[in-house]
Design an enzyme around this catalytic site. Structure first.
Site, PDB file in Angstrom:
ATOM      1  N   ASP A  58      -6.750   0.811  -4.040  1.00  0.00           N
ATOM      2  CA  ASP A  58      -6.605   2.231  -3.288  1.00  0.00           C
ATOM      3  C   ASP A  58      -7.088   3.322  -4.215  1.00  0.00           C
ATOM      4  OD1 ASP A  58      -5.753   3.195  -1.103  1.00  0.00           O
ATOM      5  OD2 ASP A  58      -3.731   3.727  -1.788  1.00  0.00           O
TER       6      ASP A  58
ATOM      7  N   GLY B 252       4.012  11.053  -0.014  1.00  0.00           N
ATOM      8  CA  GLY B 252       2.980  10.219   0.299  1.00  0.00           C
ATOM      9  C   GLY B 252       3.624   9.037   1.438  1.00  0.00           C
TER      10      GLY B 252
END
Ligand SMILES: *[C@@H]1O[C@H](CO)[C@@H](O)[C@H](O)[C@H]1NC(C)=O
Ligand SMILES: *[C@@H]1O[C@H](CO)[C@@H](O)[C@H](O)[C@H]1NC(C)=O
Ligand SMILES: *[C@@H]1O[C@H](CO)[C@@H](O)[C@H](O)[C@H]1NC(C)=O
Ligand SMILES: *[C@@H]1O[C@H](CO)[C@@H](O)[C@H](O)[C@H]1NC(C)=O
Ligand SMILES: *[C@@H]1O[C@H](CO)[C@@H](O)[C@H](O)[C@H]1NC(C)=O
Ligand SMILES: *[C@@H]1O[C@H](CO)[C@@H](O)[C@H](O)[C@H]1NC(C)=O
Ligand SMILES: *[C@@H]1O[C@H](CO)[C@@H](O)[C@H](O)[C@H]1NC(C)=O
Ligand SMILES: *[C@@H]1O[C@H](CO)[C@@H](O)[C@H](O)[C@H]1NC(C)=O
Ligand SMILES: *[C@@H]1O[C@H](CO)[C@@H](O)[C@H](O)[C@H]1NC(C)=O
Ligand SMILES: *[C@@H]1O[C@H](CO)[C@@H](O)[C@H](O)[C@H]1NC(C)=O
Ligand SMILES: *[C@@H]1O[C@H](CO)[C@@H](O)[C@H](O)[C@H]1NC(C)=O
Ligand SMILES: *[C@@H]1O[C@H](CO)[C@@H](O)[C@H](O)[C@H]1NC(C)=O
Length: 840
Positions: free
Chosen positions: A649, A533
């Site tokens: 998030d 990520g």
């Protein structure tokens, strides 16, 4: 009345100009025979034509050279782009003629001159006999009676560069050619872009938007039309003759029509070829910028940041030794469909430079070198390196071989030096240069540092002794330093944890040694990689040979600095809920930060939800359970733990699934903690994932628990529909998943919204209720969104009536791309979606 009468005549003229009748056309213009609207010149073999052109079929005329007999009107040159001929009723006619003083002149029906081939008035030479010929190359050449070229259109390119055209980019250090795109396909007037050579270096081409650099093409450190990388088998050169720098490209005989177009309106430069079977221009390979919303634009990634264009979607990154400075400058234009990748204000050094002669340089390979360099010819590589390392104001250097890339530049090779911040770096495919970037002295191992000193001048024996001694000394110091640093960091962290967890009670949490983690992951072997990520890589590990764990290694260049790290450790260590991922421990190593989590074998929600071959695994009962689980997890974060925690998030890839397909919320790197008294906050650093971020957060940086509710609403709609919020193109007619959901829900067509793999089997009332709740969560006004406890209640009590959601407006009207794309397709999609919304 007069105008009405004239119109048919005008139409007739236009008609005859666009009709390719059998009549053979001349390729020459002589003094005796001027060219009037309706006439045209056609080159000998029929490839190009010169005639009057009315873009909108209104009564405005321009004189253009264009491809003849081409399905799409493709002009390659235009004479009077700023002064069109306006057809006025009554008397006279516009014409292109050769004047007595051997100039081309275009005049309108009143006899007013609108354009001439020469701006300086030549002394009248009534010799006459000059002829203008349209050549097969597309060049329109005015020759005097004795054959001398007086003027040619190839010397005055407008927005198209044709093969074999010699484009003089600079002359005596001054810009000689400035390309300017059309304002739009139908409007030849100059757009707000212009492109020209950088006269300071003669080594790069700049495209400006207004007075700001828009993008930049170096002649030597990337493949482009300037060095034969344009595609279509083209070859090209940039030649520096001393006085002039010119550019020319050619294509093999028999190639399809080829052009370099500086695109209408958008400022995009590309090499295109005409495909005869589809009757369309296609990009042959070269195109800049890659997209108007990517970081490929000038300095998009801020100082010391680089745009990695080797990725499928270009992203901003920081070099080793630098941390990213997150920012909220959305106008930098770096947003992919899913993620806000800019909002990066650049990169900062992990360690400040304290200049020393032995500063190490990091070797960045495959780079488009930054802007604003000082070019010194006549240096060897070693001299170039020495030039930089001995000068404290030098931050980077590169040594480039220009003859290999860009024809015959004045210097075969070049030493490039930079001072201050590095701007507009890019990682490019294969053709890039090695760029050496100065780092602070202590960042690189002693071995690398000693490689750089010039031991050659010392007696080898002495050198060896010295080296050995210093290595030993250094390692001793460094080892001690490291130990010390590790101890302090660990102590600090423990204290921090203790202070957060006031009671100091039962944390099921441990510090794990780096060695243990190396063993658990086979030294971070790629075969153990679970995912990757923005913040680093996640590996699967086996601790003590038995316990399966997931290990997140935060990348050095990632935005997750020490603060985010602490954040995540402290938060998760304190949180215990079955719908939150469990943190088992962490590891702090001087160069690494690692988090150890429970291992969840079923990956994340997006792994199943959006992949057609795996969707079916999640049938409605599983999906409903997942929705409820996420809701409970968020409720715990917002209301039921001792703190108020805003995740910031929430998205499908941050929902992990355990063996029973129960959801677990992960990734607390961006979470914020609140005291109960403080319901909302502002940040000037908008982080998160585009599409999941609420309007008030995107617009003003204001976030509260209601921003998470919004993200949850989006997630809920994704789970029901199996569509990504970031893939609006999957839904025809609607700009966005939320608008789509709202419209179908309003029209009672909920079954159309449900993922097709569920449609047959799911209980429609439950699905309808979920969509309804989702729409309540994504309302523009945060105050109208329910609290998560209410959401949980609404999901569990299926008979409680629900309020009516407001129509979402914000994202319906705002374009998710910060820059308007030039692409007609995209515009038409947007138009369509807007009208669709308004029409209802
Ligand atoms: C016309 O001549 C040009 C230049 O020689 C050539 O590139 C082009 O292919 C020719 N076109 C046709 C239709 O023969
Ligand atoms: C050709 O004509 C041009 C002007 O028409 C003149 O300047 C030039 O000197 C002539 N060249 C020759 C070789 O006569
Ligand atoms: C005709 O069309 C051109 C190009 O769109 C435009 O610039 C011009 O203003 C128009 N003229 C009139 C009289 O409408
Ligand atoms: C063209 O580029 C220059 C920079 O060289 C810039 O200052 C100027 O504003 C640009 N002109 C237009 C019309 O955009
Ligand atoms: C490039 O040249 C090769 C060999 O002549 C040919 O097969 C290929 O189609 C050409 N490619 C393009 C894009 O014209
Ligand atoms: C023209 O387009 C067709 C369809 O997209 C494609 O198959 C063909 O290869 C193209 N021809 C050339 C010469 O690029
Ligand atoms: C393109 O197609 C047209 C007819 O559609 C044909 O006349 C022409 O010769 C073709 N040109 C090439 C280069 O194949
Ligand atoms: C955002 O970035 C743009 C382009 O790099 C720059 O012109 C602008 O000043 C920046 N705005 C802020 C608030 O930093
Ligand atoms: C930098 O890295 C490239 C690629 O690995 C290598 O070819 C080059 O020699 C390196 N430069 C130095 C000075 O080591
Ligand atoms: C380049 O090097 C040569 C020989 O070393 C020298 O004569 C010349 O002056 C140098 N040129 C420049 C521009 O430094
Ligand atoms: C160091 O580099 C700067 C910028 O290139 C230059 O102005 C300065 O003269 C250099 N200093 C030395 C000692 O070479
Ligand atoms: C530069 O590249 C060219 C072509 O690859 C090569 O022939 C030449 O030797 C190189 N020059 C230097 C100085 O490395």
């Amino acid at each position: 009345m007069e105008e009405m009468a004239l119109l048919p005549v005008f139409m007739l003229l236009l008609f005859s100009s666009s009709c390719h009748c059998q009549s053979s056309h001349d390729d020459q213009l002589t003094q005796a025979k001027p060219l009037s609207p309706g006439d045209m010149l056609v080159s000998k073999n029929g490839s190009f034509a010169l005639d009057f052109y009315s873009p909108d079929n209104n009564n405005t005329l321009y004189m253009v050279i264009r491809y003849n007999n081409m399905a799409e009107h493709s002009p390659v040159w235009i004479a009077n782009r700023v002064s069109p001929i306006t057809m006025t009723p009554g008397g006279g006619s516009a014409k292109l003629a050769i004047t007595n003083n051997q100039q081309l002149a275009l005049s309108d029906s009143n006899g007013q001159t609108l354009w001439t081939s020469s701006t300086t008035t030549v002394s009248t030479t009534t010799g006459g006999g000059a002829v203008a010929v349209l050549l097969d190359s597309g060049n329109f050449v005015l020759r005097s009676a004795n054959g001398t070229v007086i003027w040619q259109s190839f010397d005055h390119p407008t927005a198209t560069i044709l093969p074999s055209m010699k484009v003089v980019l600079s002359h005596n250090g001054q810009v000689a050619t400035r390309l300017v795109p059309w304002k739009s396909i139908n409007d030849p007037s100059p757009a707000d872009f212009n492109g020209s050579i950088d006269p300071n270096s003669n080594l790069q081409f700049f495209v400006w938007r207004g007075a700001q650099p828009y993008f930049r093409i170096t002649f030597f450190s990337e493949t482009s039309v300037f060095n034969g990388g344009g595609g279509a088998n083209s070859t090209s050169v940039v030649v520096d003759t001393g006085d002039d720098v010119y550019f020319r490209y050619t294509v093999p005989d028999g190639s399809p029509y080829t052009r370099v177009l500086f695109g209408p309106q958008s400022g995009t430069m590309s090499l295109q070829t005409w495909n005869n079977s589809t009757s369309q221009w296609t990009i042959a390979g070269f195109q800049r910028p890659i997209s108007s919303s990517s970081c490929d634009l000038y300095a998009s990634c801020g100082p010391f940041g680089y745009c990695d264009t080797t990725e499928a979607t270009p992203v901003c990154r920081c070099p080793d030794g630098f941390d990213r400075i997150d920012g909220n400058n959305v106008s930098r234009g770096c947003r992919t469909n899913e993620e806000l990748i800019c909002g990066m204000d650049g990169c900062r050094r992990n360690e400040e430079l304290i200049c020393g002669m032995e500063d190490p340089f990091v070797n960045l390979t495959g780079m488009r070198v930054p802007d604003k360099f000082l070019h010194i010819g006549n240096r060897s590589f070693d001299e170039c390196a020495a030039e930089c390392s001995t000068n404290c104001s030098c931050t980077a250097y590169a040594y480039v071989n220009m003859s290999s890339a860009a024809g015959t530049l004045a210097y075969a090779s070049g030493c490039l030096l930079w001072t201050g911040d590095l701007l507009d770096m890019g990682k490019v495919e294969s053709s890039g240069q090695n760029l050496y970037l100065r780092l602070a002295g202590s960042q690189v191992s002693v071995a690398a540092r000693y490689k750089r000193t010039s031991l050659k001048i010392l007696l080898p024996v002495v050198a060896c002794l010295l080296l050995l001694a210093s290595v030993a000394l250094f390692w001793t110091c460094k080892y001690k330093g490291k130990q010390q640093k590790k101890k302090t960091e660990k102590r600090e962290m423990q204290e921090y944890l203790r202070s957060m967890n006031e009671a100091g009670d039962n944390l099921e949490f441990s510090f794990i040694s780096f060695e243990e983690i190396v063993a658990a992951t086979d030294n971070f072997s790629d075969s153990r990689l679970l995912g990757k990520g923005g913040f680093g890589k996640v590996y699967k590990g086996v601790l003590q040979g038995a316990k399966e764990v997931a290990i997140k290694r935060l990348s050095k260049g990632s935005g997750q600095g020490t603060e985010e790290f602490r954040n995540e450790v402290v938060l998760i260590a304190n949180l215990q809920h079955k719908n939150l991922v469990k943190l088992l421990g962490c590891c702090i190593h001087p160069d690494d930060k690692l988090l150890v989590y429970e291992y969840l074998p079923n990956k994340s929600l997006d792994y199943f939800l959006f992949v057609s071959t795996r969707k079916h695994v999640l049938q409605w009962p599983e999906r409903f359970k997942i929705i409820q689980g996420i809701a409970r997890g968020i409720q715990y974060l917002h209301q039921d733990s001792r703190l108020t925690i805003i995740h910031r998030d929430l998205k499908a890839s941050n929902i992990l699934l355990d063996r029973e397909m129960s959801p677990k919320i992960s990734d607390f790197g961006m979470a914020k903690i609140f005291n109960g008294s403080q319901p909302e906050a502002n940040t000037n650093r908008v982080v998160g994932t585009y599409g999941y971020m609420s309007p008030e957060y995107v617009m003003g940086g204001a976030f509260s628990v209601k921003s998470d509710i919004y993200s949850f609403g989006v997630l809920l709609l994704e789970i029901v529909s199996g569509l990504r919020i970031s893939s609006p193109h999957l839904i025809e007619e609607f700009s966005n998943l939320i608008i789509y959901a709202w419209n179908l829900w309003k029209d009672g067509k909920i079954e159309d919204f449900v993922d097709s793999s569920l449609r047959e089997t799911c209980p429609l009332d439950e699905v309808a209720r979920c969509i309804h709740i989702g729409l309540l969560c994504v309302q523009d006004n945060p105050n109208r969104r329910p609290l998560m406890s209410t959401v949980v209640f609404m999901l569990e009590n299926k008979t409680t009536p629900l309020s009516t959601p407001m129509q979402p407006v914000y994202f319906a009207c705002s374009d998710p791309q910060p820059e308007k794309a030039d692409d007609n397709k995209e515009l038409s999609i947007n138009d369509m979606s807007l009208t669709a919304v308004e029409g209802r």
